[in-house]
Design a protein around this motif. Structure first.
Motif, PDB file in Angstrom:
ATOM      1  N   VAL A  31       0.833  -1.205   0.000  1.00 12.84           N
ATOM      2  CA  VAL A  31       0.000   0.000   0.000  1.00 12.84           C
ATOM      3  C   VAL A  31       0.869   1.256   0.000  1.00 12.84           C
ATOM      4  N   ALA A  32       0.261   2.360  -0.422  1.00 14.06           N
ATOM      5  CA  ALA A  32       0.945   3.650  -0.436  1.00 14.06           C
ATOM      6  C   ALA A  32       1.105   4.146   0.993  1.00 14.06           C
ATOM      7  N   ASP A  33       2.276   4.773   1.265  1.00 15.40           N
ATOM      8  CA  ASP A  33       2.537   5.224   2.633  1.00 15.40           C
ATOM      9  C   ASP A  33       3.347   6.517   2.639  1.00 15.40           C
ATOM     10  N   GLY A  34       3.006   7.425   1.723  1.00 12.23           N
ATOM     11  CA  GLY A  34       3.764   8.671   1.700  1.00 12.23           C
ATOM     12  C   GLY A  34       3.298   9.502   0.520  1.00 12.23           C
ATOM     13  N   GLY A  35       4.011  10.597   0.265  1.00 13.69           N
ATOM     14  CA  GLY A  35       3.663  11.458  -0.859  1.00 13.69           C
ATOM     15  C   GLY A  35       4.219  10.876  -2.147  1.00 13.69           C
ATOM     16  N   ARG A  36       5.559  10.796  -2.210  1.00 14.90           N
ATOM     17  CA  ARG A  36       6.183  10.153  -3.359  1.00 14.90           C
ATOM     18  C   ARG A  36       6.277   8.664  -3.036  1.00 14.90           C
ATOM     19  N   VAL A  37       5.711   7.827  -3.865  1.00 16.43           N
ATOM     20  CA  VAL A  37       5.480   6.422  -3.489  1.00 16.43           C
ATOM     21  C   VAL A  37       6.345   5.449  -4.278  1.00 16.43           C
ATOM     22  N   LEU A  38       6.448   5.649  -5.594  1.00 16.21           N
ATOM     23  CA  LEU A  38       7.258   4.765  -6.433  1.00 16.21           C
ATOM     24  C   LEU A  38       8.160   5.620  -7.312  1.00 16.21           C
ATOM     25  N   ALA A  39       9.335   5.085  -7.613  1.00 15.16           N
ATOM     26  CA  ALA A  39      10.252   5.754  -8.547  1.00 15.16           C
ATOM     27  C   ALA A  39      10.508   4.762  -9.680  1.00 15.16           C
ATOM     28  N   VAL A  40       9.768   4.916 -10.748  1.00 15.26           N
ATOM     29  CA  VAL A  40       9.846   3.974 -11.866  1.00 15.26           C
ATOM     30  C   VAL A  40      10.997   4.420 -12.764  1.00 15.26           C
ATOM     31  N   THR A  41      12.027   3.575 -12.862  1.00 14.97           N
ATOM     32  CA  THR A  41      13.283   3.973 -13.510  1.00 14.97           C
ATOM     33  C   THR A  41      13.573   3.066 -14.695  1.00 14.97           C
ATOM     34  N   ALA A  42      13.986   3.652 -15.803  1.00 15.51           N
ATOM     35  CA  ALA A  42      14.331   2.835 -16.971  1.00 15.51           C
ATOM     36  C   ALA A  42      15.605   3.340 -17.620  1.00 15.51           C
ATOM     37  N   LEU A  43      16.359   2.397 -18.185  1.00 16.15           N
ATOM     38  CA  LEU A  43      17.539   2.708 -18.990  1.00 16.15           C
ATOM     39  C   LEU A  43      17.154   2.625 -20.463  1.00 16.15           C
ATOM     40  N   GLY A  44      17.853   3.364 -21.292  1.00 15.56           N
ATOM     41  CA  GLY A  44      17.609   3.285 -22.735  1.00 15.56           C
ATOM     42  C   GLY A  44      18.811   3.842 -23.466  1.00 15.56           C
ATOM     43  N   ARG A  45      18.825   3.690 -24.789  1.00 13.84           N
ATOM     44  CA  ARG A  45      19.961   4.209 -25.563  1.00 13.84           C
ATOM     45  C   ARG A  45      20.071   5.721 -25.444  1.00 13.84           C
ATOM     46  N   ASP A  46      18.924   6.374 -25.298  1.00 13.90           N
ATOM     47  CA  ASP A  46      18.908   7.828 -25.095  1.00 13.90           C
ATOM     48  C   ASP A  46      17.727   8.165 -24.180  1.00 13.90           C
ATOM     49  N   VAL A  47      17.580   9.437 -23.852  1.00 11.50           N
ATOM     50  CA  VAL A  47      16.522   9.824 -22.909  1.00 11.50           C
ATOM     51  C   VAL A  47      15.142   9.446 -23.468  1.00 11.50           C
ATOM     52  N   ALA A  48      14.973   9.579 -24.785  1.00  9.72           N
ATOM     53  CA  ALA A  48      13.667   9.270 -25.391  1.00  9.72           C
ATOM     54  C   ALA A  48      13.306   7.797 -25.181  1.00  9.72           C
ATOM     55  N   GLU A  49      14.293   6.905 -25.372  1.00 10.81           N
ATOM     56  CA  GLU A  49      13.982   5.485 -25.179  1.00 10.81           C
ATOM     57  C   GLU A  49      13.746   5.168 -23.703  1.00 10.81           C
ATOM     58  N   ALA A  50      14.567   5.749 -22.837  1.00 14.09           N
ATOM     59  CA  ALA A  50      14.376   5.537 -21.398  1.00 14.09           C
ATOM     60  C   ALA A  50      12.994   6.038 -20.981  1.00 14.09           C
ATOM     61  N   GLN A  51      12.584   7.175 -21.548  1.00 16.77           N
ATOM     62  CA  GLN A  51      11.274   7.744 -21.218  1.00 16.77           C
ATOM     63  C   GLN A  51      10.154   6.801 -21.673  1.00 16.77           C
ATOM     64  N   ALA A  52      10.253   6.306 -22.898  1.00 14.57           N
ATOM     65  CA  ALA A  52       9.204   5.411 -23.421  1.00 14.57           C
ATOM     66  C   ALA A  52       9.104   4.158 -22.551  1.00 14.57           C
ATOM     67  N   ARG A  53      10.247   3.617 -22.158  1.00 10.25           N
ATOM     68  CA  ARG A  53      10.251   2.402 -21.345  1.00 10.25           C
ATOM     69  C   ARG A  53       9.680   2.655 -19.949  1.00 10.25           C
ATOM     70  N   ALA A  54      10.046   3.794 -19.368  1.00  9.44           N
ATOM     71  CA  ALA A  54       9.545   4.096 -18.017  1.00  9.44           C
ATOM     72  C   ALA A  54       8.022   4.245 -18.044  1.00  9.44           C
ATOM     73  N   TYR A  55       7.500   4.948 -19.055  1.00  8.86           N
ATOM     74  CA  TYR A  55       6.041   5.124 -19.091  1.00  8.86           C
ATOM     75  C   TYR A  55       5.316   3.827 -19.450  1.00  8.86           C
ATOM     76  N   ALA A  56       5.964   2.946 -20.225  1.00  7.52           N
ATOM     77  CA  ALA A  56       5.340   1.644 -20.499  1.00  7.52           C
ATOM     78  C   ALA A  56       5.184   0.879 -19.178  1.00  7.52           C
ATOM     79  N   ALA A  57       6.189   0.987 -18.311  1.00 11.70           N
ATOM     80  CA  ALA A  57       6.106   0.316 -17.002  1.00 11.70           C
ATOM     81  C   ALA A  57       5.039   0.982 -16.129  1.00 11.70           C
TER      82      ALA A  57
END
Ligand code: AMP
Ligand code: GLY
Length: 426
Positions: free
Chosen positions: A374-400
Motif C-alpha cells: 500500500v501507499a505510505d507517503g507522498g512520493r510512493v514509487l520511482a519507476v526507472t528505466a535505462l535506454g539508448r537515449d533519454v527518449a527510449e528511457a522515457q518510453a520504457r519508463a512510461y510503459a512500465a
C-alpha cells in the motif's frame, strides 16, 4: 564489510541496489528501509534521530560504514556522533552540513570564496526585508534560512508575491527555519543538478541530472521534492562539467577545509546555467531524490569503494565509471501530494511492470499490509528505466507506469521533455 544505510525512500533503495553489487560488501542494513529495500538488505526499525541507538546497532553488527541518505540527520550531527564512537560515515559533519542547513551560511560562504551565485541579502525582520524587495523589484526570490523540506523557497514574479512570502515566513509558515530569510536575485536559465564526491581535500565529478520540481505537466503547479529526473542531461557537456568543478566544486572544498570544516560526502550543487555560465542556486549535502535513482541506474562501478574513499579522506584516484545509456525516473505520487497525500491505497502489478526491458521499480513511500502493498507517503514509487537515449528511457519508463495498477496514484506524463525536444530539434 557490513554497511548501514540511513533513510527509507527511493534514493535509499537506489543506494542499496548499487551497494549490493559491491564485491566487498558482506551484510547490508537499511534503517528504516522500505519493502523494496527488503529484497536486497535487512530493514532495521531504528529511529534515525536517535544517534545513541544507531551507535549501539553499529557496534552490535560490526558496521564498517554508515551511508546517510537524507539531509536532516546530517544537519543534526549524526556523522559527528558516530565519529566520536569510532564509526565511519559517508556524509559531512554537522559543521560542513551547514552548506545545506543554512542558506545564509551558504551565501556568505560563496561571497567569501568567489563562488558564482546571485546577489543577496540576509534579513532578520519583516520591515527590512520588505524595504529590500521594494528597492530591488520583482522578479525576486525569497528563501527561509533553514531546512523546510524543499518548500521554503518562493520565486516571486511580482512584488506582491514577494511581500506575501516575507509576511508569511516571518509569521512562522516554516517555523524556526523562517526566522531568518535570504532574499536573492532571480536567476534565468536552465536548471541542472550536479554531483561531486568529496573526501575533505579532493573532489571527483560524479554525474549530472535534471529534476522536475513542479507537480504538473509543463512544469505547472506547486513545487515538490521532485517528480522525475533523467541523467545524463544533454546540457551537461564535458566542458561545462569541468567549469562546474573548477569554479564551484573545487573552491567549495578548499573553502570548507580552510574554515576547518572539511567536506566529506557527496556535494550536490543546484545550478542555473544561463548566458553567463553556471551559477549556484543552492548546495545540498547528500544525493538528490529522485536524481539518485536515475544516476545510480547508470552507475557501473564499485560504489562502496567510492563512498568509503570519501569517508576515509582518500578517494580512489580514478573517475567513477557509468554506462553510456541514459536513465529516466518517473515518480508516482499519492493523490493529494504535495499537499496531504492519501495513504493506504493498494498498489498492484509491480512485478509485471518490473519485467519490462531496462526497468527497475524503486520504492519511495510504500508499506506492506499483510500480503498487500500500500501507499505510505507522498512520493510512493520511482519507476526507472535505462535506454539508448533519454527518449527510449522515457518510453520504457512510461510503459512500465502503464502496467502498474494503482488508482490512488498519479504521475507527470512529460518527464524528460526538454531532453527529448532537444534531440528532435536536432
Ligand atoms: P531551492 O530549494 O533553493 O533549490 O529552490 C527551489 C527552486 O526554486 C529551485 O529548484 C529553482 O527552480 C527555484 N529557485 C531558487 N532560487 C532561484 C533563483 N535565485 N532564481 C530563480 N529560481 C530560483
Ligand atoms: N530533487 C531535489 C532534492 O533532492 O533536493
Amino acid at each position: 564489510m557490513n554497511v548501514l544505510i540511513l533513510g527509507g525512500g527511493g534514493r535509499e533503495h537506489a543506494l542499496a541496489m548499487a551497494l549490493a553489487k559491491s564485491p566487498s560488501l558482506s551484510r547490508l542494513f537499511v534503517a528504516p528501509g522500505n519493502p523494496g529495500c527488503a529484497a536486497l538488505a535487512e530493514n532495521v526499525a531504528l529511529p534515525i534521530d536517535d544517534h545513541a541507538a544507531i551507535v549501539d546497532f553499529c557496534r552490535a553488527r560490526e558496521i564498517g560504514l554508515v551511508v546517510v541518505g537524507p539531509e536532516a540527520p546530517l544537519v543534526a550531527g549524526v556523522v559527528d556522533d558516530l565519529a566520536a564512537a569510532g564509526i565511519l560515515c559517508f556524509g559531512p559533519s554537522k559543521a560542513a552540513a551547514r552548506l545545506e542547513g543554512s542558506k545564509g551560511f551558504a551565501k556568505d560562504f560563496c561571497r567569501e570564496f568567489g563562488i558564482p551565485t546571485g546577489d543577496y541579502r540576509r534579513l532578520a525582520d519583516a520591515a527590512s526585508a520588505l524595504a529590500y524587495v521594494r528597492a530591488k523589484g520583482a522578479p525576486i526570490v525569497v528563501k527561509a534560512d533553514g531546512l523546510a523540506a524543499g518548500k521554503g523557497v518562493v520565486v516571486a514574479m511580482t512584488l506582491d508575491e514577494a511581500e506575501q512570502a516575507i509576511q508569511s515566513m516571518f509569521a512562522g509558515a516554516f517555523g524556526g527555519a523562517g526566522a531568518q530569510l535570504v532574499v536573492e536575485d532571480y536567476l534565468d536559465g536552465e536548471e541542472l543538478s550536479f554531483f561531486a564526491l568529496c573526501d575533505g581535500t579532493r573532489a571527483v565529478a560524479f554525474a549530472g541530472a535534471q529534476d522536475h520540481k513542479r507537480v504538473g505537466d509543463g512544469d505547472s503547479g506547486p513545487n515538490t521534492g521532485g517528480m522525475g529526473a533523467y541523467s545524463p542531461p544533454p546540457l551537461l557537456t564535458p566542458a561545462l562539467s569541468e567549469q562546474v568543478m573548477r569554479e564551484i566544486v573545487a573552491p567549495t572544498v578548499a573553502g570548507m577545509a580552510k574554515r576547518g570544516a572539511p567536506f566529506r560526502g557527496v556535494l550536490f550543487v543546484g545550478l542555473m546555467v544561463g548566458a553567463n555560465g553556471p551559477k549556484l542556486i543552492e548546495y545540498n549535502v547528500r544525493f538528490g531524490d529522485p536524481e539518485a535513482e536515475a544516476i545510480l541506474a547508470r552507475f557501473d562501478d564499485d560504489l562502496l569503494e567510492f563512498l568509503l574513499g570519501c569517508a576515509r579522506g582518500a578517494l580512489p584516484d580514478r573517475a567513477p565509471r557509468f554506462s553510456d545509456e541514459a536513465a529516466l525516473t518517473v515518480i508516482m505520487a499519492a493523490r493529494g501530494y504535495p499537499g496531504t497525500p492519501e495513504k493506504g491505497t493498494p498498489i498492484r502489478g509491480l512485478d509485471a511492470a518490473a519485467r519490462a526491458p531496462g526497468v527497475t521499480i524503486l520504492h519511495a513511500g510504500t508499506r506492506r499490509n499483510g500480503e498487500k502493498l500500500v501507499a505510505d507517503g507522498g512520493r510512493v514509487l520511482a519507476v526507472t528505466a535505462l535506454g539508448r537515449d533519454v527518449a527510449e528511457a522515457q518510453a520504457r519508463a512510461y510503459a512500465a507506469v502503464d502496467r502498474i495498477d494503482w488508482p490512488g496514484g498519479f504521475c507527470r506524463r512529460d518527464i524528460g521533455w526538454r531532453a527529448v525536444a532537444m534531440k528532435k530539434g536536432g
